[in-house]
Scaffold this active site. Structure first.
Site, PDB file in Angstrom:
ATOM      1  N   ASP A 181       0.841  -0.440   0.215  1.00 11.11           N
ATOM      2  CA  ASP A 181      -0.090  -0.156  -0.474  1.00 11.11           C
ATOM      3  C   ASP A 181       1.071   1.037   0.239  1.00 11.11           C
ATOM      4  OD1 ASP A 181      -1.570   2.076   0.941  1.00 11.11           O
ATOM      5  OD2 ASP A 181      -3.604   0.718   1.770  1.00 11.11           O
ATOM      6  N   HIS A 182       0.997   1.947  -0.966  1.00  9.82           N
ATOM      7  CA  HIS A 182       2.177   2.642  -1.142  1.00  9.82           C
ATOM      8  C   HIS A 182       2.208   3.787   0.004  1.00  9.82           C
ATOM      9  CE1 HIS A 182      -0.147   4.474  -4.176  1.00  9.82           C
ATOM     10  NE2 HIS A 182       0.572   5.970  -3.550  1.00  9.82           N
ATOM     11  N   HIS A 244      -5.874   3.028   1.063  1.00  8.46           N
ATOM     12  CA  HIS A 244      -5.477   3.629   1.479  1.00  8.46           C
ATOM     13  C   HIS A 244      -5.827   5.005   2.567  1.00  8.46           C
ATOM     14  CE1 HIS A 244      -2.644   2.819  -2.158  1.00  8.46           C
ATOM     15  NE2 HIS A 244      -3.574   4.104  -2.610  1.00  8.46           N
TER      16      HIS A 244
HETATM   17  C1  BG6 Z   1      -3.846   5.069  -6.594  1.00 14.35           C
HETATM   18  C2  BG6 Z   1      -5.627   4.798  -7.288  1.00 14.35           C
HETATM   19  O1  BG6 Z   1      -3.576   3.670  -5.116  1.00 14.35           O
HETATM   20  O2  BG6 Z   1      -3.650   5.596  -5.835  1.00 14.35           O
HETATM   21  C3  BG6 Z   1      -5.095   6.251  -7.652  1.00 14.35           C
HETATM   22  O3  BG6 Z   1      -5.182   3.568  -7.627  1.00 14.35           O
HETATM   23  C4  BG6 Z   1      -4.656   7.231  -7.642  1.00 14.35           C
HETATM   24  O4  BG6 Z   1      -6.342   6.175  -8.130  1.00 14.35           O
HETATM   25  C5  BG6 Z   1      -3.445   6.732  -6.472  1.00 14.35           C
HETATM   26  O5  BG6 Z   1      -4.853   8.451  -8.205  1.00 14.35           O
HETATM   27  C6  BG6 Z   1      -3.146   8.484  -5.331  1.00 14.35           C
HETATM   28  O6  BG6 Z   1      -1.769   8.066  -4.976  1.00 14.35           O
HETATM   29  P1  BG6 Z   1      -0.964   8.995  -4.669  1.00 14.35           P
HETATM   30  O7  BG6 Z   1      -0.057   8.710  -4.001  1.00 14.35           O
HETATM   31  O8  BG6 Z   1      -1.095  10.251  -5.573  1.00 14.35           O
HETATM   32  O9  BG6 Z   1      -1.780  10.113  -3.531  1.00 14.35           O
END
Ligand code: BG6
Length: 490
Positions: A181-182, A244
């Site tokens: 989960d980044h 997230h």
């Molecule tokens: C991804 C989603 O996991 O996270 C995208 O699939 C979203 O839809 C993105 O735009 C948002 O990530 P960050 O790091 O740009 O907030």
């Protein structure tokens, strides 16, 4: 640096690999963090030879916004680390080729056959690839460590997530599995734990005695970005909320772990998830609001509505906005609601966690009685701010809100990409920032009532679109907060 190892990227020619993974690996390698005996095997369904893949990857690095500054001669050296294999993920041949690549790496550099398998593919391929690797015995750790990284979304509901976990465990031990989960790789998200548990002054206030409610927002100005195929299946609940936002919530609400190590932290995360009141489908209308954007204006440009995006069905019911109220049935948080909201095509990109405190018990001064707010700006403009009341200069005792602000700029360092951090952690075998099986399961339990209510026969369905692109979502989201509270203006 990690031991000599091979990174095997399934889906190496996909969008994620191109935009995020390759730049992240390159950055780590260029900074000397991956050691010298490291190489990358791209695996895809597309027919290509090594040279073509090398060209592809170098082009990706040159064009991605995420690529660090490229040092002289770096690209040429990095190119030498790249190999490619292709095939059908349902057949054995491709895994046999992967095995030969590990043998080749072993002969070339010695030092074991450690391998990290990164599944950067559509979710329907997670199970076939995991099993295919298993049939070749590639999970076996007698010759070196073997780990598997699985992208999101992990399952599409509780049932399928459980099936996927079972299928994966038929091959891998949980200690080898890294669900990514980044958001957990973001510096500012890790800082939540640092600030809560590395200071004496916040934790004593972090409970129902002092906190009125918590707001967690992840708004995006982006729309679909050509991802209709994926998004029509996923929608905002699977794309952002289940993973997230639930992670941000968990880190805000959890108890202090007994040690800063993977299982101690993950145990606490699971404990708080377990305490979240489940939302049966019939209660969903009270605690959750959905939206889908219509045409509107953003940054002075007119943008189409969701249904007008390429490849979206005209009658699509896919939500692009969700707001939900979570209640935590434990000692610390009894009576303190957590409001989570996220959406596409909102006015701007901002992710924030705001702890909103109770009002002072007595209003001695005109203009007082505002609520203090401690806000963690996850992105952009990363920082932490505390809002409080202060006397406004002048003859009279009149209070005004002021803000004390910490900005990451103060460190003078650039924040690394979350993918770099997580890739390196997986290479080093540190699972602290990866959700464990039971965490994912609980997060699904919490959102599954919402999916059921909205995807079943749905009498309460609002008419979509119900918010214009470039606005803060449907009006119903304001009512969710209840009297005397409003969403923060960001
Ligand atoms: C991804 C989603 O996991 O996270 C995208 O699939 C979203 O839809 C993105 O735009 C948002 O990530 P960050 O790091 O740009 O907030």
């Amino acid at each position: 640096a990690p031991e000599p190892a091979t990174l095997v990227i399934f889906g190496a020619t996909g969008d994620l690999a191109r935009r995020k993974l390759l730049p992240a690996v390159f950055g780590l390698w260029q900074d000397g963090l991956l050691g010298s005996a490291f190489n990358i095997v791209g695996v895809g369904r597309q027919e290509m030879d090594d040279e073509q893949f090398k060209d592809y990857a170098i082009d990706a690095l040159k064009t991605s916004k995420e690529t660090d500054e490229i040092k002289e001669g770096s690209l040429e050296k990095f190119r030498e680390l790249l190999y490619y294999e292709y095939g059908e993920f349902g057949e054995d041949e491709v895994y046999d080729k992967v095995r030969s690549e590990l043998d080749r790496a072993e002969t070339a550099r010695g030092g074991g056959k450690n391998a990290l398998f990164y599944l950067s593919t559509p979710p329907s391929l997670f199970e076939p690839i995991s099993s295919g690797l298993g049939r070749q015995g590639l999970q076996d750790e007698t010759e070196g460590w073997r780990r598997i990284v699985i992208e999101k979304p992990f399952g599409r509901d509780l049932q399928s997530a459980r099936e996927l976990n079972d299928a994966i465990h038929r091959v891998w031990d949980e200690s080898q599995v890294y669900r990514i989960d980044h958001y957990l790789g973001k510096e500012t998200v890790q800082n939540l734990m640092a600030i809560r548990f590395g200071n004496a002054i916040f934790e004593p206030l972090w409970n129902r005695g002092f906190v009125d409610h918590v707001q967690i927002t992840a708004s995006e100005d982006l729309g679909l970005e050509g991802r209709a195929g994926y998004y029509e299946e996923a929608g905002i609940v699977r794309d952002m909320l289940q993973n997230h936002l639930m992670q941000l919530f968990t880190l805000t609400a959890m108890e202090a772990p007994s040690a800063f190590e993977a299982d101690a932290i993950r145990d606490e995360k699971v404990k708080v998830l377990r305490a979240v009141k489940r939302i049966p489908a019939d209660r969903v209308p009270e605690v959750a609001v959905r939206g889908q954007y219509g045409p509107g204006a953003l940054d002075g440009q007119t943008v189409p509505g969701y249904k007008q995006e390429p490849d979206v069905k005209r009658g699509s019911r896919t939500p692009t906005y969700v707001a939900v109220k979570l209640e935590v049935d434990n000692w610390r948080w009894q009576g303190v609601p957590f409001f989570l909201r996220t959406g596409k095509r909102l006015p701007k990109k901002v992710t924030e966690i705001a702890v909103v405190f109770k009002r002072p018990p007595l209003g001695l001064f005109p203009g007082g009685l505002e609520r203090n707010v401690l806000a963690f700006r996850i992105q952009p403009d990363e920082g932490v701010s505390l809002k409080f009341s202060s006397k406004s200069p002048g003859q009279e005792m009149v209070l005004r809100e002021v803000v004390m602000d910490f900005r990451y700029d103060a460190f003078g360092a650039q924040l690394e990409s979350p993918y770099s951090r997580l890739l390196l952690d997986a290479m080093l075998g540190d699972a602290t920032l990866f959700p464990r099986e039971d965490e994912v399961d609980h997060a699904w339990q919490i959102v599954s009532g919402i999916l059921q209510a909205w995807e079943g026969a749905d009498a309460a369905a609002p008419k979509f679109p119900n918010y214009a692109a470039g606005t803060w979502g449907p009006d119903a989201a304001d009512e969710l907060l209840g009297p005397g509270r409003r969403w923060r203006r960001l």
